[in-house]
Design an enzyme around this catalytic site. Structure first.
Site, PDB file in Angstrom:
ATOM      1  N   ASN A 163       0.804  -1.224   0.000  1.00 50.08           N
ATOM      2  CA  ASN A 163       0.000   0.000   0.000  1.00 50.08           C
ATOM      3  C   ASN A 163       0.839   1.277   0.000  1.00 50.08           C
ATOM      4  O   ASN A 163       0.287   2.378  -0.111  1.00 50.08           O
ATOM      5  CB  ASN A 163      -0.977   0.005   1.185  1.00 50.08           C
ATOM      6  CG  ASN A 163      -2.126  -0.966   0.954  1.00 50.08           C
ATOM      7  OD1 ASN A 163      -2.238  -1.562  -0.119  1.00 50.08           O
ATOM      8  ND2 ASN A 163      -2.965  -1.135   1.963  1.00 50.08           N
TER       9      ASN A 163
ATOM     10  N   ARG B 151     -17.289   0.704  -2.092  1.00 54.60           N
ATOM     11  CA  ARG B 151     -16.029   1.423  -2.272  1.00 54.60           C
ATOM     12  C   ARG B 151     -16.091   2.468  -3.394  1.00 54.60           C
ATOM     13  O   ARG B 151     -15.427   2.356  -4.417  1.00 54.60           O
ATOM     14  CB  ARG B 151     -14.868   0.456  -2.533  1.00 54.60           C
ATOM     15  CG  ARG B 151     -14.640  -0.467  -1.377  1.00 54.60           C
ATOM     16  CD  ARG B 151     -13.491  -1.387  -1.661  1.00 54.60           C
ATOM     17  NE  ARG B 151     -12.239  -0.905  -1.068  1.00 54.60           N
ATOM     18  CZ  ARG B 151     -11.079  -1.534  -1.208  1.00 54.60           C
ATOM     19  NH1 ARG B 151     -10.989  -2.612  -1.926  1.00 54.60           N
ATOM     20  NH2 ARG B 151     -10.003  -1.063  -0.649  1.00 54.60           N
TER      21      ARG B 151
ATOM     22  N   LEU C  32     -15.115  10.694  -2.942  1.00 54.46           N
ATOM     23  CA  LEU C  32     -14.238  11.569  -2.142  1.00 54.46           C
ATOM     24  C   LEU C  32     -13.031  12.017  -2.961  1.00 54.46           C
ATOM     25  O   LEU C  32     -12.572  13.158  -2.842  1.00 54.46           O
ATOM     26  CB  LEU C  32     -13.754  10.836  -0.882  1.00 54.46           C
ATOM     27  CG  LEU C  32     -14.836  10.370   0.092  1.00 54.46           C
ATOM     28  CD1 LEU C  32     -14.233   9.497   1.176  1.00 54.46           C
ATOM     29  CD2 LEU C  32     -15.533  11.576   0.724  1.00 54.46           C
TER      30      LEU C  32
ATOM     31  N   ASP D  93      -7.325  -4.271   7.473  1.00 53.93           N
ATOM     32  CA  ASP D  93      -6.601  -5.277   6.687  1.00 53.93           C
ATOM     33  C   ASP D  93      -6.067  -6.427   7.545  1.00 53.93           C
ATOM     34  O   ASP D  93      -5.498  -7.384   7.012  1.00 53.93           O
ATOM     35  CB  ASP D  93      -5.445  -4.622   5.910  1.00 53.93           C
ATOM     36  CG  ASP D  93      -5.940  -3.844   4.700  1.00 53.93           C
ATOM     37  OD1 ASP D  93      -7.134  -3.961   4.350  1.00 53.93           O
ATOM     38  OD2 ASP D  93      -5.139  -3.109   4.097  1.00 53.93           O
TER      39      ASP D  93
ATOM     40  N   VAL E 289     -14.788  -0.123   8.997  1.00 53.47           N
ATOM     41  CA  VAL E 289     -14.266   0.626   7.846  1.00 53.47           C
ATOM     42  C   VAL E 289     -15.001   0.248   6.559  1.00 53.47           C
ATOM     43  O   VAL E 289     -15.408   1.118   5.798  1.00 53.47           O
ATOM     44  CB  VAL E 289     -12.737   0.430   7.701  1.00 53.47           C
ATOM     45  CG1 VAL E 289     -12.212   1.169   6.477  1.00 53.47           C
ATOM     46  CG2 VAL E 289     -12.016   0.893   8.961  1.00 53.47           C
TER      47      VAL E 289
ATOM     48  N   ARG F  98      -1.996 -10.934  -5.046  1.00 51.55           N
ATOM     49  CA  ARG F  98      -2.086  -9.480  -5.212  1.00 51.55           C
ATOM     50  C   ARG F  98      -1.285  -8.775  -4.120  1.00 51.55           C
ATOM     51  O   ARG F  98      -0.785  -7.670  -4.344  1.00 51.55           O
ATOM     52  CB  ARG F  98      -3.548  -9.013  -5.106  1.00 51.55           C
ATOM     53  CG  ARG F  98      -4.379  -9.331  -6.323  1.00 51.55           C
ATOM     54  CD  ARG F  98      -5.729  -8.664  -6.207  1.00 51.55           C
ATOM     55  NE  ARG F  98      -5.561  -7.324  -5.663  1.00 51.55           N
ATOM     56  CZ  ARG F  98      -6.378  -6.746  -4.795  1.00 51.55           C
ATOM     57  NH1 ARG F  98      -7.452  -7.368  -4.379  1.00 51.55           N
ATOM     58  NH2 ARG F  98      -6.143  -5.535  -4.352  1.00 51.55           N
TER      59      ARG F  98
HETATM   60  C1  UD1 Z   1      -6.889   1.523   1.368  1.00 52.00           C
HETATM   61  C2  UD1 Z   1      -6.019   0.310   1.282  1.00 52.00           C
HETATM   62  C3  UD1 Z   1      -6.763  -0.924   1.755  1.00 52.00           C
HETATM   63  C4  UD1 Z   1      -7.337  -0.683   3.151  1.00 52.00           C
HETATM   64  C5  UD1 Z   1      -8.138   0.618   3.209  1.00 52.00           C
HETATM   65  C6  UD1 Z   1      -8.566   0.996   4.624  1.00 52.00           C
HETATM   66  C7  UD1 Z   1      -4.529   0.821  -0.549  1.00 52.00           C
HETATM   67  C8  UD1 Z   1      -4.122   0.548  -1.962  1.00 52.00           C
HETATM   68  N1  UD1 Z   1      -5.591   0.142  -0.090  1.00 52.00           N
HETATM   69  O1  UD1 Z   1      -8.007   1.325   0.502  1.00 52.00           O
HETATM   70  O2  UD1 Z   1      -5.845  -2.015   1.793  1.00 52.00           O
HETATM   71  O3  UD1 Z   1      -8.211  -1.740   3.477  1.00 52.00           O
HETATM   72  O4  UD1 Z   1      -7.332   1.704   2.709  1.00 52.00           O
HETATM   73  O5  UD1 Z   1      -7.460   1.065   5.466  1.00 52.00           O
HETATM   74  O6  UD1 Z   1      -3.908   1.589   0.152  1.00 52.00           O
HETATM   75  N2  UD1 Z   1     -14.979   5.727   0.700  1.00 52.00           N
HETATM   76  C9  UD1 Z   1     -16.005   6.469   0.179  1.00 52.00           C
HETATM   77  N3  UD1 Z   1     -15.772   7.265  -0.913  1.00 52.00           N
HETATM   78  C10 UD1 Z   1     -14.531   7.336  -1.503  1.00 52.00           C
HETATM   79  C11 UD1 Z   1     -13.459   6.587  -0.961  1.00 52.00           C
HETATM   80  C12 UD1 Z   1     -13.718   5.793   0.149  1.00 52.00           C
HETATM   81  O7  UD1 Z   1     -17.131   6.410   0.682  1.00 52.00           O
HETATM   82  O8  UD1 Z   1     -14.381   8.073  -2.477  1.00 52.00           O
HETATM   83  C13 UD1 Z   1     -15.200   4.857   1.886  1.00 52.00           C
HETATM   84  C14 UD1 Z   1     -14.947   3.375   1.604  1.00 52.00           C
HETATM   85  O9  UD1 Z   1     -16.087   2.745   1.039  1.00 52.00           O
HETATM   86  C15 UD1 Z   1     -14.621   2.858   2.983  1.00 52.00           C
HETATM   87  C16 UD1 Z   1     -13.884   4.043   3.646  1.00 52.00           C
HETATM   88  O10 UD1 Z   1     -14.208   5.184   2.848  1.00 52.00           O
HETATM   89  O11 UD1 Z   1     -15.792   2.583   3.697  1.00 52.00           O
HETATM   90  C17 UD1 Z   1     -12.388   3.929   3.707  1.00 52.00           C
HETATM   91  O12 UD1 Z   1     -11.885   3.537   2.451  1.00 52.00           O
HETATM   92  P1  UD1 Z   1     -10.458   4.020   1.911  1.00 52.00           P
HETATM   93  O13 UD1 Z   1      -9.596   4.427   3.038  1.00 52.00           O
HETATM   94  O14 UD1 Z   1     -10.675   4.986   0.803  1.00 52.00           O
HETATM   95  O15 UD1 Z   1      -9.902   2.666   1.276  1.00 52.00           O
HETATM   96  P2  UD1 Z   1      -8.904   2.572   0.084  1.00 52.00           P
HETATM   97  O16 UD1 Z   1      -8.073   3.792   0.040  1.00 52.00           O
HETATM   98  O17 UD1 Z   1      -9.621   2.138  -1.150  1.00 52.00           O
END
Ligand code: UD1
Length: 420
Positions: free
Chosen positions: A23, A122, A126, A307, A329, A399
Site C-alpha cells: 500500500n 467502495r 471523495l 486489513d 471501515v 495481489r
Molecule cells: C486503502 C487500502 C486498503 C485498506 C483501506 C482501509 C490501498 C491501496 N488500499 O483502501 O488495503 O483496506 O485503505 O485502510 O492503500 N470511501 C467512500 N468514498 C470514496 C473513498 C472511500 O465512501 O471516495 C469509503 C470506503 O467505502 C470505505 C472508507 O471510505 O468505507 C475507507 O476507504 P479508503 O480508506 O478509501 O480505502 P482505500 O483507500 O480504497
C-alpha cells in the site's frame, strides 16, 4: 486455477524478511508520474498489484529498468497518454491513484470507474470532490472519470474528507504538490503508507508538512526532480505472520520490519498470550499456549487495521473463550466467515460484528478465497486445521503477499502451490 494445499498442525519456527509495503508501493509508483527526471525506488515488493501498476504506467509510456534487490528506475519524462483503461482498473481499484498525478502534471486524466468490489461498494466520490476543490473539472462519461484543469493548472485549496480515505488522501496529496499556492487537507488519513508517500514526494522536492497527522499542508512547487527512495516494510504482511505464529505456536523473528507501525496489532497479540519483543527493525514472537480470544474493532490508523481483521478472526475461531470482531471501515468484509464455518468455526454474525466462539480444533476443507486478506485468513486457519485445506482462487493472495507459501514453508509449515 492455482490453489494452495496446507496440511495443518506444524508450529512455525525460524526467521523471515518482511517485504516492502504494497500500500506504499502503489501510490509511490503512481507518484513517479510527477517527476521530470528518473526516480529509483527500492524494496518494491514482487506482487500482482505491483505488476498491474507497471502495466498501467507502461501503457502511458513510462519506462522501467529493473535492477537488483527489488530496485527499479522509473523514467516518466515522456508520457504518451493520460488514461487508465477499464481492463486494468477493474483488476485493481488502486489504479485510481493515477488521477491526481496526471491532473497535476498534464492537466488531464481519464480513469475508468472501478465498479463494485468484493468488500463493499467502495465509491470514489471523495477522490473526485477533492480534485474539484483544487479547481479540476470532472465529468463521468462512458464509465470513465474525465478530469481536466482550468488554464494555469490546479490551484491550492481546502479539502475536508467527511470519511477518512487512504487512497483519497494520497490522490489529493499528489495533485496538490504541483498546484499553485497552498492546500490544506483536513481529516487526512494518517496511515504510515500515506506518510511514506509524503516523504517520497518531499524527497522529490515537494513541500508537505504535518506528515503523520490528520492535517496535511502542501505548498505547491513548479516541478519535482529525481530521487532515490526505499519503501517502508509491509505492516500487514508482518501482522499476518505474527497472527499465524500466535495460532500455531512456535518462535519466529521478522527482519526488516518497523515495529512502531504495528503497535495496535502487537498489543492484541500480547493480550492473546503471545510474548513479543521488538528492536529497531525486527520483531520476535514466541507462543507456547493456545491463544486467548480477543475483541477487535477496526478503525483508521492508529486504530486496529481493517486489513488485519480477517486474520484476527482466524485466531479467535481457535482461541480459548469468545471474542468479538467489529468491522467499522468497510460494510461487507466478512466474506471469510462462511468459509471458516466450513472448517468447523463457530461464528455468529450480527450486523458489522462477528462473535467468535473458539473451538479446540478445525478440520481441513476446500475453501474459496474471496478477497486478499480473507484469503490470508483461510491460509492461517489451514495452518492449524487437522488434515488438508485447499485454498482456491489464490490470485487474490498473490495481489498482496510476496512468496507467501515459500515464507511459511521456510518456517516449517506444510504448504505448497498446486497448478491448474
Ligand atoms: C486503502 C487500502 C486498503 C485498506 C483501506 C482501509 C490501498 C491501496 N488500499 O483502501 O488495503 O483496506 O485503505 O485502510 O492503500 N470511501 C467512500 N468514498 C470514496 C473513498 C472511500 O465512501 O471516495 C469509503 C470506503 O467505502 C470505505 C472508507 O471510505 O468505507 C475507507 O476507504 P479508503 O480508506 O478509501 O480505502 P482505500 O483507500 O480504497
Amino acid at each position: 486455477m492455482e490453489r494452495l494445499s496446507i496440511k495443518g498442525g506444524m508450529p512455525l519456527n525460524g526467521e523471515i524478511k518482511i517485504s516492502g509495503a504494497k500500500n506504499a508501493a502503489l501510490p509511490i509508483l503512481a507518484a513517479t508520474i510527477l517527476a521530470e527526471e528518473p526516480v529509483t525506488v527500492s524494496n518494491v515488493p514482487h506482487l500482482r498489484d505491483v505488476t498491474t501498476t507497471f502495466e498501467l504506467l507502461g501503457s502511458m509510456g513510462i519506462r522501467f529498468t529493473f535492477n537488483e534487490n527489488n530496485s527499479i528506475e522509473i523514467d516518466a519524462s515522456d508520457i504518451t497518454n493520460c488514461s487508465a483503461p477499464y481492463e486494468l482498473v477493474r483488476t485493481m481499484r488502486a489504479s485510481i491513484l493515477v488521477l491526481g498525478p496526471l491532473l497535476a502534471r498534464y492537466g488531464q486524466a481519464q480513469v475508468s470507474l472501478p465498479g463494485g468490489c468484493a468488500i463493499g461498494a467502495r465509491p470514489v466520490d471523495l477522490h473526485i470532490r477533492a480534485m474539484q476543490a483544487l479547481g479540476a473539472k470532472v465529468v463521468i462519461e462512458e464509465g470513465y472519470i474525465k478530469a481536466s484543469t482550468p488554464k494555469g493548472g490546479l490551484k491550492g485549496g481546502k479539502v475536508f474528507f467527511d470519511i477518512v480515505s487512504v487512497t483519497g488522501t494520497e490522490n489529493i496529496l499528489m495533485a496538490a504538490v504541483l498546484a499553485k499556492g497552498q492546500s490544506i487537507i483536513k481529516n487526512a488519513a494518517c496511515e504510515p503508507e500515506v506518510s511514506d508517500l509524503a516523504n517520497f514526494l518531499n524527497k522529490m522536492g515537494a513541500k508537505i508538512s504535518g506528515i503523520g497527522t490528520d492535517t496535511l499542508i502542501v505548498d505547491g512547487v513548479t516541478s519535482l526532480s529525481g530521487c532515490e527512495y526505499n519503501i517502508l516494510p509491509d505492516r500487514i504482511e508482518a501482522g499476518t505472520f505474527l497472527a499465524a505464529v500466535a495460532m500455531t505456536g512456535g518462535h519466529v523473528r521478522l527482519k526488516q520490519m518497523r515495529p512502531n507501525i504495528l503497535s495496535g496489532c502487537i498489543s492484541k497479540l500480547c493480550s492473546a498470550g503471545a510474548d513479543i519483543i521488538t528492536g529497531e527493525d525486527w520483531i520476535e514472537i514466541t507462543m507456547q499456549q493456545r491463544p486467548r480470544a480477543v475483541n477487535v474493532s477496526t478503525a483508521p490508523y492508529p486504530g486496529f487495521p481493517t486489513d488485519m481483521q480477517a486474520q484476527m478472526m482466524a485466531l479467535n475461531i481457535i482461541a480459548e473463550g469468545t471474542g468479538t470482531i467489529s468491522e467499522n471501515v468497510f460494510e461487507n468484509r466478512f466474506m471469510h466467515v462462511q468459509e471458516m464455518k466450513r472448517m468447523g468455526a463457530k461464528i455468529e454474525l450480527h450486523g458489522n460484528t462477528a462473535i467468535c466462539h473458539g473451538v479446540e480444533r478445525l478440520t481441513g476443507a476446500p475453501v474459496m478465497a474471496t478477497d486478499l486478506r480473507a484469503s490470508a485468513s483461510l491460509v492461517l486457519a489451514g495452518l492449524v486445521a487437522e488434515g488438508e485445506t485447499l485454498v482456491d482462487r489464490i490470485y487474490h493472495i498473490d495481489r498482496g503477499y510476496e512468496c507467501i507459501e515459500e515464507k511459511f514453508a521456510s518456517l516449517g509449515a506444510r504448504i505448497h502451490r498446486l497448478g491448474d
